[in-house]
Design a protein around this motif. Sequence first.
Motif, PDB file in Angstrom:
ATOM      1  N   VAL A 104      38.645  57.710  40.433  1.00  0.00           N
ATOM      2  CA  VAL A 104      37.429  57.175  41.045  1.00  0.00           C
ATOM      3  C   VAL A 104      36.215  57.471  40.173  1.00  0.00           C
ATOM      4  O   VAL A 104      35.340  56.608  39.986  1.00  0.00           O
ATOM      5  CB  VAL A 104      37.247  57.773  42.450  1.00  0.00           C
ATOM      6  CG1 VAL A 104      35.958  57.274  43.094  1.00  0.00           C
ATOM      7  CG2 VAL A 104      38.434  57.429  43.333  1.00  0.00           C
ATOM      8  N   LYS A 105      36.146  58.680  39.622  1.00  0.00           N
ATOM      9  CA  LYS A 105      34.999  59.035  38.769  1.00  0.00           C
ATOM     10  C   LYS A 105      34.955  58.181  37.521  1.00  0.00           C
ATOM     11  O   LYS A 105      33.878  57.789  37.066  1.00  0.00           O
ATOM     12  CB  LYS A 105      35.074  60.516  38.414  1.00  0.00           C
ATOM     13  CG  LYS A 105      34.846  61.448  39.601  1.00  0.00           C
ATOM     14  CD  LYS A 105      34.964  62.904  39.195  1.00  0.00           C
ATOM     15  CE  LYS A 105      34.733  63.817  40.397  1.00  0.00           C
ATOM     16  NZ  LYS A 105      34.882  65.247  40.047  1.00  0.00           N
ATOM     17  N   ALA A 106      36.119  57.883  36.971  1.00  0.00           N
ATOM     18  CA  ALA A 106      36.153  57.022  35.781  1.00  0.00           C
ATOM     19  C   ALA A 106      35.635  55.627  36.108  1.00  0.00           C
ATOM     20  O   ALA A 106      34.894  55.024  35.314  1.00  0.00           O
ATOM     21  CB  ALA A 106      37.577  56.947  35.241  1.00  0.00           C
ATOM     22  N   ALA A 107      36.002  55.108  37.276  1.00  0.00           N
ATOM     23  CA  ALA A 107      35.501  53.795  37.676  1.00  0.00           C
ATOM     24  C   ALA A 107      33.995  53.834  37.917  1.00  0.00           C
ATOM     25  O   ALA A 107      33.279  52.871  37.596  1.00  0.00           O
ATOM     26  CB  ALA A 107      36.229  53.333  38.935  1.00  0.00           C
ATOM     27  N   GLN A 108      33.488  54.936  38.463  1.00  0.00           N
ATOM     28  CA  GLN A 108      32.047  55.057  38.669  1.00  0.00           C
ATOM     29  C   GLN A 108      31.297  55.108  37.344  1.00  0.00           C
ATOM     30  O   GLN A 108      30.204  54.535  37.217  1.00  0.00           O
ATOM     31  CB  GLN A 108      31.751  56.314  39.504  1.00  0.00           C
ATOM     32  CG  GLN A 108      32.183  56.208  40.956  1.00  0.00           C
ATOM     33  CD  GLN A 108      31.980  57.503  41.716  1.00  0.00           C
ATOM     34  OE1 GLN A 108      31.959  58.585  41.124  1.00  0.00           O
ATOM     35  NE2 GLN A 108      31.843  57.399  43.035  1.00  0.00           N
ATOM     36  N   LEU A 109      31.874  55.788  36.350  1.00  0.00           N
ATOM     37  CA  LEU A 109      31.239  55.840  35.033  1.00  0.00           C
ATOM     38  C   LEU A 109      31.198  54.469  34.386  1.00  0.00           C
ATOM     39  O   LEU A 109      30.282  54.183  33.584  1.00  0.00           O
ATOM     40  CB  LEU A 109      31.994  56.824  34.130  1.00  0.00           C
ATOM     41  CG  LEU A 109      31.864  58.309  34.492  1.00  0.00           C
ATOM     42  CD1 LEU A 109      32.744  59.157  33.593  1.00  0.00           C
ATOM     43  CD2 LEU A 109      30.398  58.751  34.379  1.00  0.00           C
ATOM     44  N   ASP A 110      32.167  53.630  34.721  1.00  0.00           N
ATOM     45  CA  ASP A 110      32.174  52.263  34.197  1.00  0.00           C
ATOM     46  C   ASP A 110      31.182  51.359  34.918  1.00  0.00           C
ATOM     47  O   ASP A 110      31.069  50.177  34.578  1.00  0.00           O
ATOM     48  CB  ASP A 110      33.575  51.666  34.293  1.00  0.00           C
ATOM     49  CG  ASP A 110      34.535  52.325  33.312  1.00  0.00           C
ATOM     50  OD1 ASP A 110      34.052  52.903  32.320  1.00  0.00           O
ATOM     51  OD2 ASP A 110      35.766  52.276  33.550  1.00  0.00           O
ATOM     52  N   GLY A 111      30.513  51.885  35.929  1.00  0.00           N
ATOM     53  CA  GLY A 111      29.498  51.112  36.633  1.00  0.00           C
ATOM     54  C   GLY A 111      30.003  50.323  37.827  1.00  0.00           C
ATOM     55  O   GLY A 111      29.273  49.476  38.354  1.00  0.00           O
ATOM     56  N   ALA A 112      31.216  50.589  38.283  1.00  0.00           N
ATOM     57  CA  ALA A 112      31.758  49.860  39.431  1.00  0.00           C
ATOM     58  C   ALA A 112      31.110  50.352  40.721  1.00  0.00           C
ATOM     59  O   ALA A 112      30.867  51.548  40.891  1.00  0.00           O
ATOM     60  CB  ALA A 112      33.278  50.042  39.496  1.00  0.00           C
ATOM     61  N   SER A 113      30.820  49.420  41.614  1.00  0.00           N
ATOM     62  CA  SER A 113      30.252  49.781  42.912  1.00  0.00           C
ATOM     63  C   SER A 113      31.335  50.387  43.796  1.00  0.00           C
ATOM     64  O   SER A 113      32.536  50.225  43.552  1.00  0.00           O
ATOM     65  CB  SER A 113      29.645  48.563  43.591  1.00  0.00           C
ATOM     66  OG  SER A 113      30.635  47.580  43.842  1.00  0.00           O
ATOM     67  N   LEU A 114      30.895  51.074  44.872  1.00  0.00           N
ATOM     68  CA  LEU A 114      31.857  51.736  45.747  1.00  0.00           C
ATOM     69  C   LEU A 114      32.816  50.753  46.409  1.00  0.00           C
ATOM     70  O   LEU A 114      34.037  50.998  46.428  1.00  0.00           O
ATOM     71  CB  LEU A 114      31.112  52.565  46.793  1.00  0.00           C
ATOM     72  CG  LEU A 114      31.981  53.494  47.646  1.00  0.00           C
ATOM     73  CD1 LEU A 114      32.697  54.509  46.764  1.00  0.00           C
ATOM     74  CD2 LEU A 114      31.140  54.196  48.700  1.00  0.00           C
ATOM     75  N   PRO A 115      32.337  49.624  46.969  1.00  0.00           N
ATOM     76  CA  PRO A 115      33.301  48.661  47.538  1.00  0.00           C
ATOM     77  C   PRO A 115      34.305  48.141  46.514  1.00  0.00           C
ATOM     78  O   PRO A 115      35.491  47.970  46.820  1.00  0.00           O
ATOM     79  CB  PRO A 115      32.409  47.535  48.075  1.00  0.00           C
ATOM     80  CG  PRO A 115      31.086  48.183  48.318  1.00  0.00           C
ATOM     81  CD  PRO A 115      30.942  49.196  47.238  1.00  0.00           C
ATOM     82  N   ARG A 116      33.830  47.911  45.289  1.00  0.00           N
ATOM     83  CA  ARG A 116      34.727  47.408  44.249  1.00  0.00           C
ATOM     84  C   ARG A 116      35.753  48.470  43.853  1.00  0.00           C
ATOM     85  O   ARG A 116      36.911  48.152  43.569  1.00  0.00           O
ATOM     86  CB  ARG A 116      33.915  46.975  43.031  1.00  0.00           C
ATOM     87  CG  ARG A 116      34.728  46.192  42.005  1.00  0.00           C
ATOM     88  CD  ARG A 116      33.839  45.669  40.889  1.00  0.00           C
ATOM     89  NE  ARG A 116      34.581  44.832  39.963  1.00  0.00           N
ATOM     90  CZ  ARG A 116      34.822  43.544  40.138  1.00  0.00           C
ATOM     91  NH1 ARG A 116      34.370  42.937  41.233  1.00  0.00           N
ATOM     92  NH2 ARG A 116      35.496  42.847  39.246  1.00  0.00           N
TER      93      ARG A 116
END
Length: 308
Positions: free
Chosen positions: A203-215
């Motif tokens: 999840v943290k890696a996806a957040q670093l990539d700029g993905a929103s929480l719903p995505r």
Amino acid sequence: MKNTATPRVGHPAPRAATSGWLQAWLPRLVLAPSVAISLFFVYGFMLWTFILSLTSSRMLPSYDFVGFGQYARLMANERWWVASTNLMIFGTLFVVICLVIGVLLAMLLDQKIRQEGALRTVYLYPMALSFIVTGVVWKWLLNPGLGIQAMVQSWGFEAFRFDWIVDPDMAIYTLVIAAVWQASGFVMALFLAGLRGIDDSIVKAAQLDGASLPRIYWRVVMPCLRPVVFSAVMILAHIAIKSFDLVVALTGGGPGYATDLPATFMYTHAFSRAQIGLGSASAMLMLGGVLAILIPYLYSELRSRKHG
């Protein structure tokens, strides 16, 4: 003179062999009565029900075999098709709505919100009740003269109508409301356990990539929860097929037989209308529906363990 005789040595080998035999067979001996009882009272009665479905049994079992004549009668019975249609409506809405609500509640609690323990208890509490209790409570709530409709009308909204429980076209949806209220918390618990088992680094890696929480939940988390989704669907579908007590307590199958399900159809014909053969045939079709759900589930579990 000093005694130098060698002391007699026992013979541990037979004792060890006896001990090993007991360790190997004692669990089997303890479980044997339970296994024998299950084989007789579960699978034995399944076989007997199938035999009765091939006979012309009415009030009492008889063994005048008519082949698949009872199944032909069942297929020509309008009430059976009403019950089957109701099961499709009830089962589909029950499974889908429970999944949606369960996933949303699990995502909410996964945010480490305050009072999570209290909220989790509130959501899970309905599952601790029996379907009989749920049916009786919702029967009061949906009663046009006592429940929600009467309360809202007493507030001045005289045109408000919520009389689904006495409407033959809408009564089946009252079963959906009551069943979803009870089972959605259980689905939430399944998904919450699955969410807590996912590695936070993903999840943290996806957040670093700029993905929103719903995505993140839709693209990253949900694919990881496919086994949980599959298990939840299997359990909910199993509950839907076997639903009996909720129908009896909430609508009694009415108005008329508008909310009949296969389980209530089977009970009515086998025990109230003295048509044991027809009721047994409907029970075997219900068993086939349950097996159609359980076999893919067991196959998936065994396959995952084999490749795991």
